[in-house]
Scaffold this motif. Structure first.
Motif, short mmCIF file in Angstrom:
data_model
loop_
_atom_site.label_atom_id
_atom_site.label_comp_id
_atom_site.label_asym_id
_atom_site.label_seq_id
_atom_site.Cartn_x
_atom_site.Cartn_y
_atom_site.Cartn_z
N TRP A 1 -16.86 38.27 -30.98
CA TRP A 1 -17.20 37.72 -32.30
C TRP A 1 -18.40 38.44 -32.90
O TRP A 1 -18.39 38.82 -34.07
N LYS A 2 -19.44 38.62 -32.10
CA LYS A 2 -20.66 39.25 -32.61
C LYS A 2 -20.39 40.70 -33.01
O LYS A 2 -20.85 41.15 -34.07
N ARG B 1 -17.59 41.99 -33.91
CA ARG B 1 -16.75 41.98 -35.11
C ARG B 1 -17.60 41.75 -36.36
O ARG B 1 -17.36 42.34 -37.41
N GLN B 2 -18.60 40.88 -36.22
CA GLN B 2 -19.55 40.67 -37.32
C GLN B 2 -20.27 41.97 -37.67
O GLN B 2 -20.42 42.32 -38.84
N ASP C 1 -20.12 25.64 -31.32
CA ASP C 1 -19.09 26.64 -31.60
C ASP C 1 -18.02 26.65 -30.52
O ASP C 1 -16.83 26.83 -30.81
N ASN D 1 -13.51 27.91 -34.99
CA ASN D 1 -13.64 29.03 -35.90
C ASN D 1 -12.55 30.08 -35.60
O ASN D 1 -12.49 30.62 -34.49
N GLU E 1 -12.45 33.02 -36.37
CA GLU E 1 -13.02 34.31 -36.03
C GLU E 1 -13.31 34.44 -34.53
O GLU E 1 -13.63 35.54 -34.06
N LEU E 2 -13.20 33.34 -33.80
CA LEU E 2 -13.38 33.40 -32.35
C LEU E 2 -12.09 33.80 -31.63
O LEU E 2 -12.09 33.97 -30.42
#
Length: 511
Positions: A193-194, A196-197, A364, A381, A383-384
């Motif tokens: 996730w991080k 991808r951010q 989360d 989420n 996005e996870l």
């Protein structure tokens, strides 16, 4: 049996399987544990409905523990399996309800429950029916590789079981096999996730990233971390072990990631007498947590925290502390992972312990195992979810058989209102333990867990002796940390069991 089934025709084979199942149930179950089956009267004169009306009326101590049959079994086992951590040799065919039996005829009130992992009693009839169903048999003998070949009813099994009790705000699940596994999977989700951010949601991996990842080097293997807390326990696999800080014996000789650890509040008891000191201690820990988030050389993608640090000594913090942690994760755009492996599934008088915190935004990720008899992590989420297949993957990706069992556990919890029962039993136990602490101040110190169901502990200057003597008076009880005695009874623990436990503890304290 297998060869016989191979030559039987379809109808004959099905009839044989039905016959076997009926015989199995007859051998291993007792009358269905109906909520209205019988009543028992406690020592206090109150009448209560017994969840397991035909369980033992009390402990039986027939021999020293281990007795001769247990000693023989231990000697045999030790030839092929390391028995140095053995607590007692059990006979699970004779264990029932709140009581664990051994081969020598000893029957103990079990308030340790397989390290907090038995939710609704030994040989619970509802679970035995689920375990002997055709649905269960199919998933056991045809265990699917869920990522590639899920069964057509997998969605239904999840939605009617694991996801029916999902924490508020979390509507998806990734299933695993153990608590350590659940946490490791959560860490991977946080890292993906991080990155991808940082990279951008739809940006493809570069060739340099792919090549360097194969050499465990930048940029494919990024300098990121998971922040955990001192005296925490999150498992014994490589990633989870790097976040475990409870005892050196877990970590010695094992290479570890250079990840940060923040201080966890060490509160003073009774809480009401140290309110200002404890508030200052929690703020100190929050301040240091924020400093580490901002300054650690490998920035955290997430923090992981237990609602109650269990293996580390049953260490508590206030809802305000956890609210502060959530605020920090939001402020610094990192994830909050709540490790509910030991605290989840009703043990604290809420289905999930973090419900006590009244967070403005849910965690989360919430990991689970133990009383669920299954494992994994919840999230909400989208996005996870990894941006590509096979990034969060293994052969089994959980176990439908265990998910079916968790569904039966949930049904039993709801049928008997066991979360509410645990909250009430916790209040009863804590009040009476306060009385014992006043009577034996040298035996019960720092009593904690008020309002947290039966998740209760205290410090004992002779902890190991108390645990050992417990078996001589008919109770199986556990410890944690350096000096804590911890209670981990099942959700079916009732007042008449509490009275037996309290009487047994007083015998130990007098000795």
């Amino acid at each position: 049996m297998t060869s016989a089934f191979r030559v039987l025709g379809s109808s004959a084979r099905n009839a044989s399987m039905r016959s076997l199942r009926t015989a199995s149930i007859a051998r291993h179950t007792r009358p269905y544990a109906s909520a209205a089956a019988a009543t028992k009267t406690s020592n206090g004169g109150m009448t209560e409905t017994a969840f397991f009306p035909d369980e033992a009326a009390g402990p039986t101590v027939a021999t020293a523990i281990p007795g001769p049959k247990s000693q023989a079994a231990i000697e045999q086992l030790n030839k092929v399996f390391d028995t140095r951590s053995l607590n007692m040799m059990a006979d699970y065919r004779k264990s029932y309800g709140n009581y664990i039996a051994d081969p020598d005829g000893n029957v103990l009130l079990d308030v340790y429950a397989q390290i907090a992992s038995i939710p609704v009693g030994y040989n619970n009839p509802t679970l035995l029916l689920a375990a002997t169903s055709p649905e269960m048999a199919s998933h056991i003998v045809n265990r699917p590789a869920l990522g590639n070949f899920p069964s057509n009813d997998w969605a239904e099994i999840l939605t009617t079981g694991i996801l029916s009790v999902a924490p508020k705000g979390l509507n998806q699940v990734f299933t695993g096999t153990t608590g350590s596994d659940a946490n490791e999977l959560a860490y991977k989700a946080a890292f993906m996730w991080k990155r991808r951010q940082q990279r951008g949601a739809d940006v493809e991996f570069t060739q340099e990233e792919m090549n360097s990842a194969m050499n465990n080097a930048l940029p494919g293997s990024p300098e990121l971390s998971i922040l955990s807390f001192k005296t925490a326990f999150h498992g014994r696999l490589f990633g989870s072990l790097s976040t475990t800080r409870s005892k050196p014996i877990h970590k010695l000789d094992i290479p570890a990631f250079d990840w940060p650890q923040a201080p966890f509040p060490m509160l003073k008891y009774p809480l009401e007498e140290h309110a200002s000191e404890n508030a200052a201690e929690e703020q100190r820990c929050l301040d240091e947590t924020e400093r580490l988030i901002k300054e650690w050389h490998a920035p955290p993608a997430a923090i992981i925290v237990e609602p109650i640090q269990s293996e580390g000594g049953d260490n508590h913090a206030s809802p305000a502390f956890f609210q502060g942690l959530r605020d920090l994760t939001k402020k610094h755009d990192i994830l909050m992972i709540v490790d509910e492996v030991q605290t989840g599934v009703g043990a604290t008088g809420k289905f999930w312990a973090h419900e006590h915190w009244n967070l403005d935004a849910p965690p989360d990720i919430v990991t689970f195992s133990k009383k669920a008899q299954a494992a994994g992590y919840y999230y909400g989420n989208e996005e996870l979810r990894p941006n590509k297949p096979y990034r969060q993957f293994n052969t089994w990706m959980g176990d439908p058989a265990r998910a079916i069992l968790f569904r039966a556990i949930v049904q039993e919890i709801e049928r008997l209102n066991l979360v509410e029962n645990t909250a009430a039993m916790g209040d009863y136990l804590f009040t009476n333990l306060e009385g014992l602490a006043q009577k034996y101040p040298g035996e019960i110190k720092n009593l904690r867990g008020k309002g947290q169901g039966t998740f209760i502990a205290w410090d004992s200057p002779r902890r190991d002796e108390v645990l050992k003597k417990g078996k001589t008076v008919g109770i199986n009880i556990g410890g944690c940390g350096d000096s804590a005695v911890r209670l981990r009874p099942m959700l079916i623990f009732q007042q008449h069991h509490a009275d037996i436990l309290l009487e047994a503890l007083e015998k130990i304290f007098k000795s």
